[in-house]
Motif scaffolding. Structure first.
Motif, short mmCIF file in Angstrom:
data_model
loop_
_atom_site.label_atom_id
_atom_site.label_comp_id
_atom_site.label_asym_id
_atom_site.label_seq_id
_atom_site.Cartn_x
_atom_site.Cartn_y
_atom_site.Cartn_z
N GLU A 89 34.08 46.12 37.55
CA GLU A 89 32.81 46.85 37.56
C GLU A 89 32.13 46.80 36.19
OE1 GLU A 89 29.53 49.01 38.73
OE2 GLU A 89 31.05 48.01 39.95
N SER A 90 32.90 47.01 35.12
CA SER A 90 32.29 46.95 33.79
C SER A 90 31.83 45.54 33.46
CB SER A 90 33.20 47.48 32.70
OG SER A 90 34.53 47.27 32.95
N ARG A 91 32.54 44.54 33.93
CA ARG A 91 32.11 43.15 33.71
C ARG A 91 30.80 42.88 34.44
NH1 ARG A 91 36.73 39.66 34.88
NH2 ARG A 91 37.37 40.36 32.84
N ARG A 92 30.68 43.39 35.68
CA ARG A 92 29.43 43.20 36.44
C ARG A 92 28.26 43.89 35.76
NH1 ARG A 92 32.84 43.22 40.97
NH2 ARG A 92 32.76 45.47 41.20
N ARG A 93 28.50 45.09 35.24
CA ARG A 93 27.43 45.81 34.55
C ARG A 93 27.01 45.09 33.27
NH1 ARG A 93 27.94 52.29 34.99
NH2 ARG A 93 28.19 52.36 37.24
N ALA A 94 27.99 44.60 32.54
CA ALA A 94 27.68 43.86 31.30
C ALA A 94 26.89 42.60 31.63
CB ALA A 94 28.96 43.51 30.55
N GLU A 95 27.28 41.91 32.71
CA GLU A 95 26.56 40.70 33.14
C GLU A 95 25.12 41.03 33.52
OE1 GLU A 95 26.50 36.55 34.64
OE2 GLU A 95 28.17 37.57 33.68
N ALA A 96 24.93 42.11 34.27
CA ALA A 96 23.58 42.52 34.68
C ALA A 96 22.75 42.90 33.46
CB ALA A 96 23.66 43.68 35.67
N PHE A 97 23.35 43.61 32.52
CA PHE A 97 22.64 44.00 31.30
C PHE A 97 22.25 42.77 30.50
CE2 PHE A 97 22.46 45.71 26.93
CZ PHE A 97 21.45 46.64 27.14
N GLY A 98 23.16 41.80 30.41
CA GLY A 98 22.87 40.55 29.70
C GLY A 98 21.74 39.78 30.34
N LEU A 99 21.72 39.72 31.67
CA LEU A 99 20.64 39.05 32.39
C LEU A 99 19.30 39.73 32.12
CD1 LEU A 99 22.18 38.20 35.87
CD2 LEU A 99 21.25 36.60 34.20
N ALA A 100 19.30 41.05 32.13
CA ALA A 100 18.06 41.78 31.85
C ALA A 100 17.58 41.51 30.42
CB ALA A 100 18.28 43.29 32.06
N ALA A 101 18.51 41.50 29.46
CA ALA A 101 18.14 41.21 28.06
C ALA A 101 17.55 39.82 27.95
CB ALA A 101 19.36 41.37 27.16
N GLU A 102 18.16 38.85 28.62
CA GLU A 102 17.62 37.49 28.58
C GLU A 102 16.24 37.43 29.22
OE1 GLU A 102 20.51 34.79 30.20
OE2 GLU A 102 22.02 35.46 28.76
N GLY A 103 16.02 38.21 30.27
CA GLY A 103 14.70 38.28 30.90
C GLY A 103 13.64 38.79 29.94
N TRP A 104 13.97 39.83 29.16
CA TRP A 104 13.04 40.35 28.16
C TRP A 104 12.77 39.30 27.09
CZ3 TRP A 104 9.93 44.07 29.01
CH2 TRP A 104 10.28 45.12 29.86
N ALA A 105 13.82 38.58 26.69
CA ALA A 105 13.66 37.54 25.68
C ALA A 105 12.72 36.43 26.18
CB ALA A 105 15.02 36.96 25.29
N VAL A 106 12.88 36.05 27.44
CA VAL A 106 12.02 35.02 28.03
C VAL A 106 10.57 35.48 28.03
CG1 VAL A 106 11.44 33.87 30.22
CG2 VAL A 106 13.79 33.82 29.36
N LEU A 107 10.34 36.74 28.41
CA LEU A 107 8.96 37.27 28.40
C LEU A 107 8.36 37.21 27.00
CD1 LEU A 107 9.29 40.33 30.80
CD2 LEU A 107 8.06 38.19 31.22
N LEU A 108 9.14 37.62 26.01
CA LEU A 108 8.67 37.58 24.62
C LEU A 108 8.33 36.16 24.21
CD1 LEU A 108 8.37 38.85 21.70
CD2 LEU A 108 10.75 38.14 21.39
N LEU A 109 9.23 35.23 24.49
CA LEU A 109 9.01 33.83 24.09
C LEU A 109 7.79 33.23 24.78
CD1 LEU A 109 12.75 32.78 24.09
CD2 LEU A 109 11.27 32.92 22.07
N ARG A 110 7.64 33.49 26.06
CA ARG A 110 6.47 32.97 26.78
C ARG A 110 5.18 33.54 26.21
NH1 ARG A 110 9.02 33.06 32.79
NH2 ARG A 110 9.94 30.97 32.70
N ALA A 111 5.19 34.82 25.87
CA ALA A 111 4.01 35.44 25.27
C ALA A 111 3.66 34.80 23.93
CB ALA A 111 4.23 36.94 25.09
N LYS A 112 4.68 34.26 23.24
CA LYS A 112 4.46 33.60 21.96
C LYS A 112 4.15 32.10 22.12
CE LYS A 112 7.12 34.95 18.49
NZ LYS A 112 8.33 35.26 17.70
N GLY A 113 4.02 31.64 23.36
CA GLY A 113 3.63 30.26 23.60
C GLY A 113 4.77 29.28 23.80
N TRP A 114 5.99 29.76 23.97
CA TRP A 114 7.13 28.88 24.18
C TRP A 114 7.24 28.50 25.66
CZ3 TRP A 114 10.34 26.94 20.42
CH2 TRP A 114 10.18 27.48 19.15
N ARG A 115 7.66 27.28 25.90
CA ARG A 115 7.96 26.81 27.25
C ARG A 115 9.47 26.84 27.42
NH1 ARG A 115 8.12 21.12 28.62
NH2 ARG A 115 8.98 21.11 30.70
#
Length: 134
Positions: free
Chosen positions: A5-31
């Motif tokens: 369960e803790s591994r699944r939560r950590a994985e979900a949290f990591g995916l969400a963090a990567e999603g925020w990073a992708v949004l930031l990068l796209r806003a800065k013009g990265w593909r």
């Protein structure tokens, strides 16, 4: 709470963090070229390109910027460098004529993500065309 369960939560949290990073990068013009690129040599969270620059980006979700920067240890940097070299060997069009760098995005609770360009330097990333003759 069990280990699975803790591994699944950590994985979900990591995916969400990567999603925020992708949004930031796209806003800065990265593909975004790749997300969660798994290779036998290591995993790269994000591979992105903007103009002539290709960045291999590690994402860390931490309580503050200092903790995010400290979380990226030399051993992990080496794994990322090896994975980047394999990516370039498989995708040589990104090796030729592009500047290569390693970036870090730190995701902190209730704050804007921080994108640190050139978070660490390497002597040189293996280059498939240049190193073929050696």
């Amino acid at each position: 709470m069990g280990t699975d369960e803790s591994r699944r939560r950590a994985e979900a949290f990591g995916l969400a963090a990567e999603g925020w990073a992708v949004l930031l990068l796209r806003a800065k013009g990265w593909r975004i070229l790749e997300r969660r690129l798994k290779t036998p040599l290591g995993e790269i969270d994000i591979v992105a390109r903007r103009g002539r620059t290709v960045a291999f980006i590690e994402v860390k979700a931490r309580p503050d910027l200092a903790a995010g920067m400290l979380a990226l240890q030399p051993r992990q940097q080496q794994r990322l460098q090896r994975a980047a070299a394999l990516f370039l060997a498989r995708q040589p069009r990104y090796a030729e004529g592009h500047d290569l760098r390693f970036d870090l995005v730190v995701i902190r609770p209730w704050r804007w993500p921080v994108h640190i360009a050139d978070a660490w330097q390497v002597d040189r990333v293996w280059h498939p065309r240049r190193d073929r003759a050696n």
